[in-house]
Design an enzyme around this catalytic site. Structure first.
Site, short mmCIF file in Angstrom:
data_model
loop_
_atom_site.label_atom_id
_atom_site.label_comp_id
_atom_site.label_asym_id
_atom_site.label_seq_id
_atom_site.Cartn_x
_atom_site.Cartn_y
_atom_site.Cartn_z
N THR A 268 50.09 15.39 16.68
CA THR A 268 48.71 14.93 16.55
C THR A 268 47.77 16.10 16.32
O THR A 268 46.87 16.04 15.47
CB THR A 268 48.29 14.16 17.81
OG1 THR A 268 49.18 13.06 18.01
CG2 THR A 268 46.87 13.64 17.70
N GLY A 269 47.99 17.20 17.04
CA GLY A 269 47.13 18.37 16.89
C GLY A 269 47.17 18.97 15.50
O GLY A 269 46.14 19.38 14.95
N GLU A 294 51.69 10.17 10.42
CA GLU A 294 52.33 9.56 11.59
C GLU A 294 52.58 10.69 12.57
O GLU A 294 53.21 11.69 12.24
CB GLU A 294 53.64 8.89 11.18
CG GLU A 294 54.23 8.01 12.28
CD GLU A 294 55.36 8.70 13.02
OE1 GLU A 294 55.15 9.00 14.22
OE2 GLU A 294 56.41 8.94 12.43
N CYS A 328 59.81 9.99 17.60
CA CYS A 328 58.42 9.58 17.82
C CYS A 328 58.36 8.28 18.61
O CYS A 328 57.38 8.01 19.31
CB CYS A 328 57.72 9.38 16.47
SG CYS A 328 57.89 10.74 15.32
#
Length: 544
Positions: A268-269, A294, A328
């Site tokens: 995400t970062g 994603e 994930c």
């Protein structure tokens, strides 16, 4: 190609081979493992269809034996970014105008090569480089990638068939599905070779060109995929293979005025960083870049008191510990009612004690090493957090050893704090944390599940009470882009469960479906008038 032709049958998913002892596929795979292990391959950049040797070398090692060098790859720098952009834009001129059927043919042939003569090479590379057991490699680098390359042309045909109605007044309306004007940057992760193969090729099928930045830890397995594409006839420059440090090539690629899109899977970062950089560059781009990402997940299983404890335990074991929890979609948190907990706990602990981490060359092995030292240290930090926390108790596992490989035991933690960091943060390793709730607090458990984590990727409910399952489906509507009822929340299949999540888990553009492909086209509406008017006046104007 006939854009209106939708009669092409839907592809079938590639069958998963068993690799049972004594089977011909097992023998063939073992031979490829030995062959790939016996030499050190030198991997160049592929720019404009040409091999580029930069001299700036880095090693690719086996995670289960980090002293074993599989390959050495040449790393790209800023000057090679410029070369790749130039090559991509040169290829764009012809590829963007190439008939769709001829584009599709390249990837359909690649699927046949992958499912046939190249299957064992790519699977063996995935096992050695990505630290996957034989089953995890088979469903990833063989089956899922072949599915992407077969299903995406079928989805594209459906998209192209969508045309506006013709007007009865002598006009003809059409939609042209153009590629984006520029290149797509494909930044791919370590954990799925199929994602590595899909992120650059999905845009390419729609007429785009791509620059592929593979994860540095898995350049070896990803390079095998690039070789399959070239063998299938991929034209020079359509996909440029650019391994290297993200810090050296990532920002220059995002800064290019020719950037038309980013196809990303990772943290995400990292996506947030790239998105901010795109925003800073908006005034220099030729077009607004499409961003498809994603990212992470804090995926859950919530069990209702009516659930079968054996089924819940099996889902937790497989969902949390297959591929060492490095999916994930892996189960990382669970909510189990008090009445089921003893039965679930007994089975999960028993499995943890039975599962022994080991090398991928042992084809009977369920569990292997985590990907690299960085992952090992990060996961070890969460194990230390569990040991130090007064509200947590390690029930199984918790050990780690990096002497030969990056091994971390499958770990089960029980916590009394439903909002503990172990229930909120993505760990990306084989650590499952369980909160036990009282049976009469089912609705409270659902609310905890919905509000504890910032992610929204996958999740599952186990219940033999249909009303409770429906309630969970409603309450957890925005908590998972892929939601499962009485099944583990991993293992989405192309063409069956389009994959992706929202919230902090990404843009939810659903890989393995037409939704994703729509992001890589720029439609143009065309209207042709067969009898243009000859007078500017309208009937409402009367005789004036």
């Amino acid at each position: 190609m006939s854009d209106g032709d939708t009669m092409v049958p839907m592809p079938e998913n590639e069958p998963v081979l068993s690799y049972a002892p004594g089977s011909p596929e097992r023998k063939a795979l073992e031979g490829e493992i030995r062959r790939l292990s016996s030499s050190v391959e030198e991997i160049p950049l592929i720019v404009g269809g040409e091999e580029v040797f930069t001299g700036d070398l880095a090693d690719v090692v086996c995670p289960h034996d980090h002293g074993h060098v599989l390959a050495r790859y040449h790393q790209a720098g800023p000057s090679h970014v410029e070369m790749a952009v130039d090559a991509a834009m040169e290829a764009w001129k012809e590829w963007s105008e190439t008939d769709a059927d001829h584009r599709f043919a390249v990837f359909l042939k690649a699927a046949e090569l992958l499912a046939g003569p190249r299957r064992y090479t790519v699977n063996a590379a995935t096992m050695l480089n990505n630290s996957k057991n034989v089953f995890q490699a088979e469903i990833d680098s063989a089956c899922e990638l072949a599915d992407f390359w077969r299903f995406n042309p079928w989805f594209a045909r459906k998209i192209y068939s969508e045309q506006p109605p013709h007007s009865p007044t002598g006009t003809w309306n059409r939609l042209e599905y153009r590629p984006l004007e520029g290149f797509v940057l494909a930044v791919t992760p370590f954990n799925f070779v199929s994602i590595g193969g899909n992120l650059p090729t999905a845009p390419a099928m729609m007429g785009n060109v791509a620059i592929w930045k593979p994860a540095s830890s898995v350049v070896f397995s990803n390079y095998q995929v690039m070789k399959v594409l070239m063998e299938a006839g991929l034209p020079a420059g359509v996909i440029n293979f650019l391994p290297g440090r993200g810090s050296a090539i990532g920002d220059p690629l995002v800064d290019s005025p020719h950037l038309a899109g980013i196809h990303f899977t990772g943290s995400t970062g990292t996506l947030q960083h790239m998105w901010r950089r795109v925003a800073q560059n908006l005034d220099r781009y030729r077009t607004f870049p499409r961003i498809v990402g994603e990212t992470g997940g804090k995926d859950f299983v919530v069990a209702h008191p009516s659930a079968d404890p054996e089924q819940v335990a099996t889902a937790l074991i497989r969902g949390a510990w297959e591929y060492q929890g490095q999916k994930c979609s892996a189960v990382s948190r669970a909510y189990v009612p008090r009445s089921l907990w003893s039965g679930v706990r007994e089975r999960v602990v028993s499995a943890a004690e039975e599962i022994e981490p080991g090398p991928v060359e042992d084809l009977d092995r369920f569990f292997n090493a985590v990907i690299d030292r960085s992952a090992y240290e990060s996961i070890s930090g969460y194990l230390e957090l569990a040991r130090e926390s007064k509200s947590c108790k390690i029930l199984a596992g918790g050990g780690c050893d990096e002497t030969k490989g990056y091994y971390i035991q499958p770990t089960l933690v029980e916590t009394a704090d439903p909002r503990h960091r172990l229930m909120e943060e993505e760990i990306f390793g084989p650590v499952l944390t369980v909160f036990v709730y009282e049976d009469d607090r089912w609705e409270e458990a659902l609310d905890l599940c919905a509000t504890t984590s910032p992610y929204g990727l996958t999740g599952a409910v186990f219940s033999n009470d249909r009303q409770a399952a429906a309630q969970a489906e409603t309450v957890l509507r925005h908590s998972a882009g892929n939601f499962y009822i009485n099944d583990k929340p991993t293992g989405a299949v192309v063409g069956q469960q389009p994959f992706g999540g929202a919230r902090a888990s990404g843009t939810n553009d659903k890989a393995g479906s037409g939704f994703n492909l729509m992001r890589w086209i720029s439609p143009r509406a065309l209207k042709e008038n067969f009898d243009p008017p000859r007078d500017y006046r309208y009937p409402f104007m009367g005789n004036s």
